[in-house]
Design a protein around this motif. Structure first.
Motif, PDB file in Angstrom:
ATOM      1  N   CYS A   7       3.869   7.514  46.185  1.00 27.80           N
ATOM      2  CA  CYS A   7       4.403   8.630  45.538  1.00 27.80           C
ATOM      3  C   CYS A   7       4.520   8.165  44.021  1.00 27.80           C
ATOM      4  N   ARG A   8       4.850   7.428  43.577  1.00 27.29           N
ATOM      5  CA  ARG A   8       4.793   6.737  42.374  1.00 27.29           C
ATOM      6  C   ARG A   8       3.426   6.867  41.650  1.00 27.29           C
ATOM      7  N   CYS A  11       2.588  10.712  41.466  1.00 25.44           N
ATOM      8  CA  CYS A  11       3.146  11.363  40.260  1.00 25.44           C
ATOM      9  C   CYS A  11       2.344  11.082  39.059  1.00 25.44           C
ATOM     10  N   ARG A  12       2.057   9.906  38.916  1.00 25.58           N
ATOM     11  CA  ARG A  12       1.255   9.332  37.560  1.00 25.58           C
ATOM     12  C   ARG A  12       0.051  10.156  37.479  1.00 25.58           C
ATOM     13  N   GLU A  15       0.745  13.864  36.630  1.00 18.00           N
ATOM     14  CA  GLU A  15       1.126  13.954  35.442  1.00 18.00           C
ATOM     15  C   GLU A  15      -0.261  13.666  34.380  1.00 18.00           C
ATOM     16  N   ARG A  25       3.101  22.598  34.238  1.00 23.69           N
ATOM     17  CA  ARG A  25       3.744  21.956  35.442  1.00 23.69           C
ATOM     18  C   ARG A  25       3.045  22.246  36.785  1.00 23.69           C
ATOM     19  N   PHE A  48       8.561  11.545  48.273  1.00 26.17           N
ATOM     20  CA  PHE A  48       8.179  12.329  47.197  1.00 26.17           C
ATOM     21  C   PHE A  48       9.436  13.050  46.783  1.00 26.17           C
ATOM     22  N   LYS A  53      10.862  12.152  39.209  1.00 27.78           N
ATOM     23  CA  LYS A  53       9.656  12.881  39.126  1.00 27.78           C
ATOM     24  C   LYS A  53       9.619  13.244  37.336  1.00 27.78           C
ATOM     25  N   LEU A  57       6.728  17.751  37.303  1.00 25.01           N
ATOM     26  CA  LEU A  57       6.447  17.530  38.534  1.00 25.01           C
ATOM     27  C   LEU A  57       7.985  18.196  39.406  1.00 25.01           C
ATOM     28  N   GLU A  58       8.879  18.636  38.450  1.00 26.41           N
ATOM     29  CA  GLU A  58      10.245  19.289  39.106  1.00 26.41           C
ATOM     30  C   GLU A  58       9.877  20.414  39.881  1.00 26.41           C
ATOM     31  N   CYS A  60       8.086  20.896  42.409  1.00 21.55           N
ATOM     32  CA  CYS A  60       6.771  20.872  43.000  1.00 21.55           C
ATOM     33  C   CYS A  60       6.985  20.504  44.454  1.00 21.55           C
TER      34      CYS A  60
END
Length: 113
Positions: A7-8, A11-12, A15, A25, A48, A53, A57-58, A60
């Motif tokens: 998940c990290r 997110c990267r 982003e 977003r 997730f 985040k 991604l807030e 999402c």
């Protein structure tokens, strides 16, 4: 729980995609998770929701669908569904095979603004 590090990484990647495309977003992301990938969709969904985040991604949402495993027998050439790593060829009983799908974790779709 490797789903947390997955998940990290997701997110990267998202982003970076937002930054490269000049977006604000991500609203929704759809993942294809292979049944042979050793990734548990429930744990991935939980991770997730739980991780911090970036702002883009807030809010999402994450959609996940399973992709079945597929293999081709090297002995007889039969293509067949593979439900786990131990399945034999249903045609000849052979165990020597090439994996043709179901071991992936892919971003299939991203909805962003």
């Amino acid at each position: 729980m490797h789903e947390l590090s997955l998940c990290r990484s997701l997110c990267r990647s998202l982003e970076e995609e937002v930054r490269q495309r000049g977006l604000n977003r991500v609203l929704r992301v759809e993942l294809a998770v292979g049944s042979l990938s050793c990734v548990e969709p429930g744990a991935l969904q939980f991770a997730f929701e739980a991780i911090g985040k970036p702002a883009c991604l807030e809010g999402c949402t994450l959609g996940i669908h399973r992709v079945p495993g597929r293999a081709r027998c090297r002995a007889c050439g039969n293509c067949y569904a593979l439900h786990d790593w131990l399945g034999d060829c249903p045609e000849c009983g052979g165990q020597n095979r090439d994996i043709e799908g179901g071991d992936e974790v892919l971003i299939e779709q991203m909805e962003a603004c």
